[in-house]
Design a protein around this motif. Sequence first.
Motif, PDB file in Angstrom:
ATOM      1  N   THR A 233      45.420  53.380  41.258  1.00 42.61           N
ATOM      2  CA  THR A 233      45.749  52.878  42.598  1.00 42.61           C
ATOM      3  C   THR A 233      45.638  51.363  42.661  1.00 42.61           C
ATOM      4  O   THR A 233      46.525  50.683  43.202  1.00 42.61           O
ATOM      5  N   VAL A 234      44.556  50.811  42.101  1.00 46.00           N
ATOM      6  CA  VAL A 234      44.358  49.356  42.114  1.00 46.00           C
ATOM      7  C   VAL A 234      45.466  48.649  41.343  1.00 46.00           C
ATOM      8  O   VAL A 234      46.066  47.675  41.828  1.00 46.00           O
ATOM      9  N   GLY A 378      29.079  49.824  38.690  1.00 45.98           N
ATOM     10  CA  GLY A 378      28.691  49.619  37.306  1.00 45.98           C
ATOM     11  C   GLY A 378      29.705  50.184  36.335  1.00 45.98           C
ATOM     12  O   GLY A 378      29.884  49.658  35.227  1.00 45.98           O
ATOM     13  N   VAL A 379      30.394  51.258  36.730  1.00 43.43           N
ATOM     14  CA  VAL A 379      31.439  51.832  35.883  1.00 43.43           C
ATOM     15  C   VAL A 379      32.729  51.017  36.011  1.00 43.43           C
ATOM     16  O   VAL A 379      33.487  50.866  35.049  1.00 43.43           O
ATOM     17  N   ILE A 380      32.969  50.469  37.203  1.00 42.41           N
ATOM     18  CA  ILE A 380      34.172  49.678  37.427  1.00 42.41           C
ATOM     19  C   ILE A 380      34.116  48.366  36.662  1.00 42.41           C
ATOM     20  O   ILE A 380      35.144  47.864  36.193  1.00 42.41           O
ATOM     21  N   VAL A 386      39.860  43.326  32.897  1.00 45.02           N
ATOM     22  CA  VAL A 386      41.319  43.380  32.787  1.00 45.02           C
ATOM     23  C   VAL A 386      41.958  43.269  34.168  1.00 45.02           C
ATOM     24  O   VAL A 386      42.943  42.548  34.366  1.00 45.02           O
ATOM     25  N   ILE A 387      41.379  43.977  35.143  1.00 44.93           N
ATOM     26  CA  ILE A 387      41.910  43.913  36.508  1.00 44.93           C
ATOM     27  C   ILE A 387      41.876  42.485  37.027  1.00 44.93           C
ATOM     28  O   ILE A 387      42.810  42.016  37.688  1.00 44.93           O
ATOM     29  N   THR A 392      44.216  37.582  39.211  1.00 51.23           N
ATOM     30  CA  THR A 392      44.337  36.129  39.239  1.00 51.23           C
ATOM     31  C   THR A 392      45.800  35.709  39.139  1.00 51.23           C
ATOM     32  O   THR A 392      46.257  34.808  39.856  1.00 51.23           O
ATOM     33  N   MET A 393      46.554  36.372  38.250  1.00 47.71           N
ATOM     34  CA  MET A 393      47.977  36.065  38.124  1.00 47.71           C
ATOM     35  C   MET A 393      48.706  36.364  39.432  1.00 47.71           C
ATOM     36  O   MET A 393      49.574  35.587  39.866  1.00 47.71           O
ATOM     37  N   LEU A 394      48.361  37.486  40.088  1.00 44.70           N
ATOM     38  CA  LEU A 394      48.982  37.816  41.365  1.00 44.70           C
ATOM     39  C   LEU A 394      48.646  36.776  42.425  1.00 44.70           C
ATOM     40  O   LEU A 394      49.519  36.361  43.205  1.00 44.70           O
TER      41      LEU A 394
END
Length: 424
Positions: A233-234, A378-380, A386-387, A392-394
């Motif tokens: 989704t993200v 903590g899992v995210i 990578v996200i 940042t590019m967006l």
Amino acid sequence: MSIDTRPALAPEAKREQLIMAGFYLVAIVLGVLNGFYGTAFTHSVGDFVSSVFIKLFKFISIPIIAVSIISTLASISKSSESGRIFRHTIFYTLLTTILAAVLAAGLYLLFSPANVALPDGATAPAAVAEKSYFAYVQSVIPDNFLAPFLSANVLSVLLIAAAVGLAIAKLPRESRSQEILTAFFTACQDVLFVLVKWLIKVLPVGIFGFISALCVELASGVSIGGLGTYFATVLTANFLQMLVVLPLVLLIRGLNPLRVARGMMPALLVAFFSKSSAGTLPVTMACSEERVGVRPAVARFVLPICTTINMNACAAFILITSVFLMQNAGAEITLGTLGVWVLIATIAAVGNAGVPMGCFFLTASLMASMNVPILLMGVILPVYAVIDMIETMLNVWSDSTVAAMVNKDLYGDEDEAKREAVSA
């Protein structure tokens, strides 16, 4: 005046990032080992560490959100540039950020990520599960200026901060009150950012606690299958905003998105690898002026503002992550809930300026302030690296589109020949 177009990250900064990445990796490994193979004592240590860091998030979250929003809204009114540039910039900034949040809300409904399953017999935390989210909406209007800060009512604090920031911006420019208040809140922001940097330095210890506590739950039978849909989704929200929404907005304004994207490509690449929209600013300004044809008067006013407040990716991440964590905590997610979070995510993204680790830290702080469990953060975190590159590019791409559209609004077609020449 020449603009330095070299990559923003110095070798020292790169080494520091590598060292911190190593610390994160060690913390994650130790947390996993402790969670699955530790003793009752080491498990209690992990719980203690996670509890301490949740308290630290709560301690820093409310003041930094409030001060960031106030100082941002107050400071952008100080420029002596034309009020027309300012108005157009704010309009397009809010438009693109709201579109990003609305898109994220729609995708959340479409993907409907499943909860992280609780062990048999476990229940959601009563503080969240038994309280309808509309209770938060009803409490957004404060009857006391200090009460929302003392009770960590995030919705009320956001409302107060936005009102105060706009009120400062509306003060007469010839009055010293605006200058004094803006300087005060900016100084407070600087102090809070130092505290945030200190917290980030020791964050690997907190990650150890979060991972350890989560792995203890996993060993008890928790399933994390819904996280895959969450990540999808993200990422889908980021790519659709980048490749569909923003190009359509450019087309509506009579601009060729392929030409703008080609001109901004060096800045987009630097943003992707540096993960710093502020650090990429010199490259963004150079590309905007020299390759896209945006007038320097526009680029040098619009882009610094957009780097501060135009956070399309952050708005999407805040909405999706916050709603996902609340859903896992037992809160009822309705269309009304998503509608309210479109507003919250937009305002919070504006107030995210300059905070290390950006959206991730701000989202964790928001959730901790609302007593929503944040162990899943903590899992995210390992995937967020990578996200963050894509986000940042967006953000830089959205900054570039705003600058191009403002230039189009102010100067119309008289710069078309110049844009054709520089993009050839």
